[in-house]
Motif scaffolding. Structure first.
Motif, PDB file in Angstrom:
ATOM      1  N   ILE A  78     -28.210  98.445 -31.891  1.00 58.16           N
ATOM      2  CA  ILE A  78     -29.150  99.090 -32.818  1.00 58.16           C
ATOM      3  C   ILE A  78     -28.906 100.592 -32.831  1.00 58.16           C
ATOM      4  CG2 ILE A  78     -31.585  99.680 -33.188  1.00 58.16           C
ATOM      5  CD1 ILE A  78     -32.316  96.883 -32.232  1.00 58.16           C
ATOM      6  N   THR A  79     -28.721 101.162 -31.659  1.00 52.14           N
ATOM      7  CA  THR A  79     -28.450 102.600 -31.565  1.00 52.14           C
ATOM      8  C   THR A  79     -27.153 102.963 -32.266  1.00 52.14           C
ATOM      9  OG1 THR A  79     -29.583 102.658 -29.423  1.00 52.14           O
ATOM     10  CG2 THR A  79     -28.169 104.526 -29.967  1.00 52.14           C
ATOM     11  N   SER A  84     -27.737 105.654 -35.426  1.00 55.64           N
ATOM     12  CA  SER A  84     -26.757 106.745 -35.514  1.00 55.64           C
ATOM     13  C   SER A  84     -26.602 107.267 -36.936  1.00 55.64           C
ATOM     14  CB  SER A  84     -25.400 106.274 -34.986  1.00 55.64           C
ATOM     15  OG  SER A  84     -24.890 105.215 -35.785  1.00 55.64           O
ATOM     16  N   GLU A  85     -27.091 106.515 -37.915  1.00 54.54           N
ATOM     17  CA  GLU A  85     -26.974 106.940 -39.311  1.00 54.54           C
ATOM     18  C   GLU A  85     -28.008 107.993 -39.685  1.00 54.54           C
ATOM     19  OE1 GLU A  85     -24.530 105.886 -41.351  1.00 54.54           O
ATOM     20  OE2 GLU A  85     -23.757 104.806 -39.604  1.00 54.54           O
ATOM     21  N   ARG A 139     -38.699 102.789 -46.174  1.00 59.24           N
ATOM     22  CA  ARG A 139     -37.788 103.595 -46.980  1.00 59.24           C
ATOM     23  C   ARG A 139     -36.362 103.063 -46.888  1.00 59.24           C
ATOM     24  NH1 ARG A 139     -37.536 110.217 -46.688  1.00 59.24           N
ATOM     25  NH2 ARG A 139     -36.012 110.529 -48.356  1.00 59.24           N
ATOM     26  N   TYR A 140     -36.041 102.426 -45.781  1.00 62.77           N
ATOM     27  CA  TYR A 140     -34.670 101.964 -45.548  1.00 62.77           C
ATOM     28  C   TYR A 140     -34.559 100.473 -45.258  1.00 62.77           C
ATOM     29  CZ  TYR A 140     -34.050 106.993 -44.978  1.00 62.77           C
ATOM     30  OH  TYR A 140     -34.062 108.361 -45.174  1.00 62.77           O
ATOM     31  N   PRO A 167     -34.131 106.876 -26.361  1.00 66.63           N
ATOM     32  CA  PRO A 167     -33.852 108.298 -26.592  1.00 66.63           C
ATOM     33  C   PRO A 167     -33.642 108.648 -28.058  1.00 66.63           C
ATOM     34  CG  PRO A 167     -32.665 107.527 -24.665  1.00 66.63           C
ATOM     35  CD  PRO A 167     -33.249 106.314 -25.314  1.00 66.63           C
ATOM     36  N   ALA A 168     -32.803 107.878 -28.760  1.00 67.49           N
ATOM     37  CA  ALA A 168     -32.543 108.165 -30.179  1.00 67.49           C
ATOM     38  C   ALA A 168     -33.813 108.026 -31.005  1.00 67.49           C
ATOM     39  CB  ALA A 168     -31.448 107.232 -30.706  1.00 67.49           C
ATOM     40  N   ILE A 169     -34.617 107.011 -30.709  1.00 65.22           N
ATOM     41  CA  ILE A 169     -35.862 106.808 -31.444  1.00 65.22           C
ATOM     42  C   ILE A 169     -36.820 107.968 -31.198  1.00 65.22           C
ATOM     43  CG2 ILE A 169     -37.937 105.370 -31.600  1.00 65.22           C
ATOM     44  CD1 ILE A 169     -36.116 102.943 -31.101  1.00 65.22           C
ATOM     45  N   SER A 170     -36.893 108.452 -29.970  1.00 67.05           N
ATOM     46  CA  SER A 170     -37.814 109.555 -29.663  1.00 67.05           C
ATOM     47  C   SER A 170     -37.458 110.796 -30.466  1.00 67.05           C
ATOM     48  CB  SER A 170     -37.789 109.854 -28.155  1.00 67.05           C
ATOM     49  OG  SER A 170     -36.568 110.467 -27.756  1.00 67.05           O
ATOM     50  N   ASN A 171     -36.166 111.053 -30.682  1.00 66.71           N
ATOM     51  CA  ASN A 171     -35.774 112.206 -31.497  1.00 66.71           C
ATOM     52  C   ASN A 171     -36.193 112.044 -32.953  1.00 66.71           C
ATOM     53  OD1 ASN A 171     -34.665 113.919 -29.576  1.00 66.71           O
ATOM     54  ND2 ASN A 171     -32.580 113.152 -29.844  1.00 66.71           N
ATOM     55  N   LEU A 172     -36.144 110.808 -33.460  1.00 67.57           N
ATOM     56  CA  LEU A 172     -36.583 110.564 -34.834  1.00 67.57           C
ATOM     57  C   LEU A 172     -38.091 110.719 -34.955  1.00 67.57           C
ATOM     58  CD1 LEU A 172     -34.353 107.480 -35.711  1.00 67.57           C
ATOM     59  CD2 LEU A 172     -34.044 109.839 -36.466  1.00 67.57           C
TER      60      LEU A 172
END
Length: 326
Positions: A78-79, A84-85, A139-140, A167-172
């Motif tokens: 998923i990451t 990553s997009e 939206r996506y 981690p990636a989700i927290s940045n979003l």
């Protein structure tokens, strides 16, 4: 156009094909088996985690929820194939390609004032709806796809610290805050970065309005400040950001360098064996020594990453590498 209206003509087959296109499982899984597996795990993700306690420098322990191998593979994919997009704020200095503790600290070098704040229970405060709206919104993604992806990345109703996708989700999730604070701070000639739950502001300013602005915005989002970790550090005192001293130029603390130099000195003089703690594990002495030396080399490489002109440690690095190569 956004939300369910955008996807009102999507069929279950469309959603199925979209999920398969993300390649969340290994390629040797048949399509029907893969879809069945994803549905089964997403309905009971709590069964696929175990708790790990990590000691912290202050003597307390950090609780991690670590997924099993199957869910971990899904979250990594998923990451890689989905998250990553999406772009994150340039103020996010952690979990973003090309950033590090050094790039985070360098922004705040030589500033009159450094203000550091911390978000209380950061990952535990990121709820299922926050993940859905920030990472997998209508939206996506069709609602059923977004909901499943969110379920695969959450533990019960929140974001688990210890999952590779968190981690990636927290940045979003934090992007609206980061982008707003970037503009707000730029107007006041204040530098701002965030490294996970650690926020740093630097410049020539009064800290009170910044603290109130940050606290109010975070409260509106569902977060709160860890009041006990707010630090206001003037230039005349040692200013550290993510463990790096930034008063004049980025460097490790004198205590860290002195302690590491002593460890390396005695290791080279008397041998690694004298510095290996008794672990109680049954393994050959040689293997323990090599693991210790690799750990020591890692510490040296970190110091040289921060202080590349340190001649003593550059020579020590070569000596440790030579021992490991024999």
């Amino acid at each position: 156009m956004y939300g369910t209206e955008l996807w009102k003509y999507s069929t279950p087959e469309h959603c199925r094909d979209m999920l398969l296109s993300f390649k969340l499982l290994s390629e040797d899984w048949p399509d029907e088996k893969a879809i069945g597996c994803l549905y089964a795990i997403s309905n009971h993700t709590e069964r696929h985690y175990h708790t790990v306690l990590i000691p912290k420098s202050d003597g307390t322990k950090r609780k991690l929820l670590v997924p099993d191998d199957l869910l971990k593979m899904i979250q990594r994919n998923i990451t890689k194939h989905v998250l990553s997009e999406f772009e994150v704020s340039s103020c996010a200095a952690a979990y973003r390609k090309g950033t590090s503790v050094l790039t985070n600290a360098s922004v705040h070098t030589g500033k009159k004032l450094v203000l550091k704040m911390d978000i209380e229970d950061f990952f535990g405060s990121i709820t299922f709806p926050m993940v859905l709206n920030s990472a997998f919104s209508g939206r996506y993604f069709p609602p059923s796809v977004g909901t499943m992806l969110t379920a695969l990345c959450c533990y019960r109703d929140y974001l688990p610290q210890g999952a590779p996708s968190s981690p990636a989700i927290s940045n979003l999730v934090m992007r609206p805050f980061d982008d707003y604070m970037k503009v707000w701070c730029k107007k006041r000639n204040i530098s701002y970065t965030r490294y996970c739950d650690d926020m740093t502001f630097s410049g020539d300013f009064q800290p009170g309005p910044v603290i109130r602005k940050v606290s109010g915005f975070l409260n509106d989002m569902g977060f709160s400040l860890n009041q006990g970790k707010t630090r206001i550090i003037s230039w005349g005192r040692r200013q550290t950001v993510t463990g790096i001293v930034v008063n004049r130029k980025p460097k490790v603390s004198p205590e860290y360098r002195r302690k590491l130099r002593q460890e390396v000195f005695y290791c080279l003089k008397y041998g690694a064996k004298s510095h290996i703690a008794v672990t109680g594990r049954e393994e050959p002495d040689e293997e323990r020594e090599r693991r210790y030396l690799r750990s020591l080399l890692g510490k040296i490489q970190y110091l040289l990453y921060i202080n590349p002109d340190d001649i003593w440690f550059a020579k020590a690095k070569g000596k440790i590498q030579s021992i490991l190569e024999t």
